[in-house]
Design a protein around this motif. Structure first.
Motif, PDB file in Angstrom:
ATOM      1  N   THR A 163       0.825  -1.207   0.000  1.00 48.19           N
ATOM      2  CA  THR A 163       0.000   0.000   0.000  1.00 48.19           C
ATOM      3  C   THR A 163       0.854   1.250   0.000  1.00 48.19           C
ATOM      4  OG1 THR A 163      -1.709  -1.176   1.243  1.00 48.19           O
ATOM      5  CG2 THR A 163      -1.846   1.223   1.222  1.00 48.19           C
ATOM      6  N   TRP A 164       0.544   2.157  -0.908  1.00 42.46           N
ATOM      7  CA  TRP A 164       1.251   3.438  -0.955  1.00 42.46           C
ATOM      8  C   TRP A 164       0.760   4.322   0.178  1.00 42.46           C
ATOM      9  CZ3 TRP A 164      -0.676   8.326  -3.335  1.00 42.46           C
ATOM     10  CH2 TRP A 164       0.307   9.326  -3.326  1.00 42.46           C
ATOM     11  N   LYS A 165       1.701   4.883   0.939  1.00 36.24           N
ATOM     12  CA  LYS A 165       1.377   5.719   2.092  1.00 36.24           C
ATOM     13  C   LYS A 165       1.851   7.162   1.911  1.00 36.24           C
ATOM     14  CE  LYS A 165      -0.653   2.715   4.772  1.00 36.24           C
ATOM     15  NZ  LYS A 165      -2.050   2.919   5.226  1.00 36.24           N
ATOM     16  N   GLY A 166       2.129   7.555   0.690  1.00 38.87           N
ATOM     17  CA  GLY A 166       2.550   8.918   0.437  1.00 38.87           C
ATOM     18  C   GLY A 166       4.054   9.011   0.235  1.00 38.87           C
ATOM     19  N   TRP A 167       4.605  10.190   0.509  1.00 38.82           N
ATOM     20  CA  TRP A 167       6.025  10.461   0.325  1.00 38.82           C
ATOM     21  C   TRP A 167       6.684  10.800   1.662  1.00 38.82           C
ATOM     22  CZ3 TRP A 167       2.381  12.649  -3.099  1.00 38.82           C
ATOM     23  CH2 TRP A 167       2.444  12.210  -4.430  1.00 38.82           C
ATOM     24  N   ASP A 168       7.969  10.513   1.765  1.00 41.95           N
ATOM     25  CA  ASP A 168       8.685  10.947   2.960  1.00 41.95           C
ATOM     26  C   ASP A 168       9.134  12.400   2.795  1.00 41.95           C
ATOM     27  OD1 ASP A 168      10.935  10.952   1.346  1.00 41.95           O
ATOM     28  OD2 ASP A 168      11.894   9.229   2.306  1.00 41.95           O
ATOM     29  N   ALA A 169       9.916  12.901   3.737  1.00 42.54           N
ATOM     30  CA  ALA A 169      10.270  14.323   3.755  1.00 42.54           C
ATOM     31  C   ALA A 169      11.082  14.750   2.546  1.00 42.54           C
ATOM     32  CB  ALA A 169      11.038  14.648   5.040  1.00 42.54           C
ATOM     33  N   GLY A 171      10.731  13.269  -0.515  1.00 40.16           N
ATOM     34  CA  GLY A 171      10.007  12.964  -1.743  1.00 40.16           C
ATOM     35  C   GLY A 171      10.082  11.541  -2.226  1.00 40.16           C
ATOM     36  N   HIS A 172      10.595  10.620  -1.412  1.00 37.99           N
ATOM     37  CA  HIS A 172      10.615   9.216  -1.801  1.00 37.99           C
ATOM     38  C   HIS A 172       9.299   8.549  -1.399  1.00 37.99           C
ATOM     39  CE1 HIS A 172      14.644   9.989  -2.804  1.00 37.99           C
ATOM     40  NE2 HIS A 172      15.191   9.806  -1.602  1.00 37.99           N
ATOM     41  N   LEU A 173       8.925   7.498  -2.129  1.00 37.45           N
ATOM     42  CA  LEU A 173       7.673   6.790  -1.871  1.00 37.45           C
ATOM     43  C   LEU A 173       7.760   5.989  -0.580  1.00 37.45           C
ATOM     44  CD1 LEU A 173       7.212   5.409  -5.490  1.00 37.45           C
ATOM     45  CD2 LEU A 173       5.860   7.238  -4.474  1.00 37.45           C
ATOM     46  N   LEU A 174       6.648   5.963   0.154  1.00 32.31           N
ATOM     47  CA  LEU A 174       6.521   5.102   1.320  1.00 32.31           C
ATOM     48  C   LEU A 174       5.551   3.980   0.972  1.00 32.31           C
ATOM     49  CD1 LEU A 174       6.247   7.786   4.160  1.00 32.31           C
ATOM     50  CD2 LEU A 174       8.233   6.387   3.568  1.00 32.31           C
ATOM     51  N   ILE A 175       6.008   2.758   1.076  1.00 30.72           N
ATOM     52  CA  ILE A 175       5.209   1.579   0.759  1.00 30.72           C
ATOM     53  C   ILE A 175       5.106   0.714   2.010  1.00 30.72           C
ATOM     54  CG2 ILE A 175       5.008  -0.507  -0.655  1.00 30.72           C
ATOM     55  CD1 ILE A 175       4.668   1.962  -2.316  1.00 30.72           C
ATOM     56  N   GLU A 176       3.876   0.297   2.312  1.00 29.48           N
ATOM     57  CA  GLU A 176       3.663  -0.557   3.489  1.00 29.48           C
ATOM     58  C   GLU A 176       3.146  -1.911   3.038  1.00 29.48           C
ATOM     59  OE1 GLU A 176       2.472   1.249   7.438  1.00 29.48           O
ATOM     60  OE2 GLU A 176       0.619   0.199   6.884  1.00 29.48           O
ATOM     61  N   ASP A 177       3.816  -2.985   3.480  1.00 26.27           N
ATOM     62  CA  ASP A 177       3.370  -4.344   3.182  1.00 26.27           C
ATOM     63  C   ASP A 177       3.364  -5.132   4.494  1.00 26.27           C
ATOM     64  OD1 ASP A 177       5.958  -5.134   3.772  1.00 26.27           O
ATOM     65  OD2 ASP A 177       6.517  -5.577   1.711  1.00 26.27           O
ATOM     66  N   PRO A 178       3.048  -6.418   4.465  1.00 26.15           N
ATOM     67  CA  PRO A 178       2.987  -7.175   5.723  1.00 26.15           C
ATOM     68  C   PRO A 178       4.283  -7.166   6.526  1.00 26.15           C
ATOM     69  CG  PRO A 178       1.839  -8.373   4.006  1.00 26.15           C
ATOM     70  CD  PRO A 178       2.505  -7.212   3.342  1.00 26.15           C
ATOM     71  N   HIS A 182       8.524   0.609   3.930  1.00 20.29           N
ATOM     72  CA  HIS A 182       9.720   0.669   3.100  1.00 20.29           C
ATOM     73  C   HIS A 182       9.777   2.007   2.382  1.00 20.29           C
ATOM     74  CE1 HIS A 182       9.633  -3.857   3.254  1.00 20.29           C
ATOM     75  NE2 HIS A 182       8.353  -3.602   3.297  1.00 20.29           N
ATOM     76  N   VAL A 183      10.961   2.427   2.034  1.00 23.21           N
ATOM     77  CA  VAL A 183      11.160   3.594   1.183  1.00 23.21           C
ATOM     78  C   VAL A 183      11.511   3.107  -0.221  1.00 23.21           C
ATOM     79  CG1 VAL A 183      12.715   5.519   0.666  1.00 23.21           C
ATOM     80  CG2 VAL A 183      11.809   5.241   2.969  1.00 23.21           C
TER      81      VAL A 183
END
Length: 430
Positions: A163-169, A171-178, A182-183
């Motif tokens: 699941t995409w959770k937006g961007w970090d400070a 501008g990198h993608l934040l992805i959440e999995d089980p 992750h960045v």
């Protein structure tokens, strides 16, 4: 369990592991695609085919659901309507005020290209009597299986439950999995997150707050290609729900459409209803709208009146209408719903009633029952398909503010936008 860090490799950024306590690892990609529907998968295929497998090139598709293409599979339950065979100029007009922005993408990836693409995956197609194009298998699952296998063969990493959770400070993608959070550092990102119809299939609009934070303009979601609510009597509802109305003409305000409809317990649904378009939907949402039904659009009112002058004898009105103008039981009873139990008796008035049966529309079916959604990211927030303020982020698919009737137009536009998004990402890669 998949660790996003396993995708790390050559790229424009140094390879390192994050030391942030809330992040497991980092991934470096050429292109990250968020959303595993038709637009996202087609974007990934477009990029992967151009980049070629190996040589450090990396493309990944992140999908929050356990499997890919769930709404695509739902679209195939009644026979997968991939596209339409009508000429491209008429085709483009189906998108109303968005035809101008979508036409170049449709010209770059027109219906014949989509047909050739499906055939390349082993799915022969045919053109139905209405001009709609279907795979001969009449379902989506064989096509989707072959497609996912092709993507994996091209080296695309398919990552469900991510699941995409937006961007970090930075501008990198934040992805959440089980496994955790992750960045992902991608040279180009394609967002193909879907709209807000059928949320249980994944397109729930949860991404809206993430984009609004950056000032992105988002039109409110509204149901599109949805049924109209009509206050049937209990007798009509119980007896005729599920019955078809074949070859009728519908009108609501200035909107006109012709085709088949279906009586539902809540009202009317089907292709002719959906083809009335967004203006009719908005009028129905506002309440107080009247839908007119022409039960015999191919027969002029004068011809009907002449046929209704035939002697009735001792026949019931229903039996007389069945013989004189071939009205089915559901059509006769719809006339009674529209005009009351006492139908007009004179041939002229009865003919007029058949040509324009008025039904009060009390609303429309909600988003979670709509085939598609209107609303989404306004094109004014984009430069082409690039998100203003984030020059490496590209948007595609139903998350954008456009709509179209059923008939192959929805899927064709999603595929064409996927191709355009993939090409835009390739341009960003240089």
């Amino acid at each position: 369990m998949f660790r996003l860090g396993s995708l790390q490799g050559p790229g424009p950024f140094p390879d390192r592991t994050s030391r942030r306590p809330d992040v497991i690892d980092e991934t470096i990609l050429d292109v990250a695609v968020i959303g595993g529907g038709p637009a996202g998968l087609m974007a990934a295929e477009t990029v992967a085919q151009a980049l070629g497998k190996g040589a450090g090139k990396s493309v990944a598709v992140f999908e929050k659901m356990p499997t890919f293409g769930r709404k695509f599979l739902m679209a195939g339950r009644g026979g997968l309507n991939l596209t339409h065979s009508e000429d491209l100029e008429r085709f483009a007009r189906r998108y109303a005020e968005r035809s101008g922005v979508l036409s170049p993408m449709l010209e770059a990836f027109p219906p014949q290209d989509l047909v050739a693409w499906a055939q390349g995956l082993g799915q022969e197609t045919f053109v139905g009597a209405s001009g709609r194009v279907f795979p001969k298998a009449m379902k989506a699952s064989p096509l989707l299986r072959a497609w996912l296998a092709r993507l994996e063969g091209l080296g695309v990493a398919l990552k469900p439950r991510s699941t995409w959770k937006g961007w970090d400070a930075v501008g990198h993608l934040l992805i959440e999995d089980p496994d955790g959070r992750h960045v992902v550092r991608a040279r180009a990102t394609i967002l193909a997150l879907g709209g807000a119809s059928w949320p249980k299939l994944g397109s729930d609009g949860a991404w809206v707050p993430l984009l609004r934070v950056g000032g992105c303009e988002i039109a409110p979601f509204r149901p599109a290609n949805c049924g109209f609510d009509i206050g049937w009597s209990d007798l009509f509802r119980d007896r005729f729900a599920g019955e078809p109305l074949k070859n009728v003409a519908l009108g609501l305000g200035a909107a006109k459409a012709r085709g088949d409809a279906m009586v539902a317990r809540y009202g009317l649904e089907g292709g002719a209803v959906y083809a009335l378009g967004g203006a009719a939907r908005d009028a129905a949402l506002a309440g107080g709208a009247t839908l007119t039904v022409d039960l015999r659009p191919d027969i002029p009112v004068e011809t009907l009146e002449r046929r209704l002058h035939a002697p009735r004898g001792g026949q019931s009105l229903a039996n007389f209408l069945r013989k004189a103008v071939k009205l089915s039981p559901v059509e006769v009873n719809l006339l009674r719903e529209a005009h009351g139990l006492d139908l007009p008796q004179s041939p002229a008035a009865l003919a007029a009633a058949i040509k324009a049966a008025p039904l009060a529309v009390t609303g429309v079916q909600p988003l979670d029952r709509a085939i598609s959604a209107a609303g989404g990211v306004r094109f004014e927030s984009l430069d082409g398909l690039f998100l203003k303020g984030r020059p490496n982020v590209i948007l595609a698919g139903e998350m954008l503010d456009w709509e179209a009737p059923t008939g192959g137009y929805l899927l064709q536009a999603c595929f064409a936008m996927g191709v355009a998004a993939g090409q835009a990402a390739l341009g960003r890669l240089g």
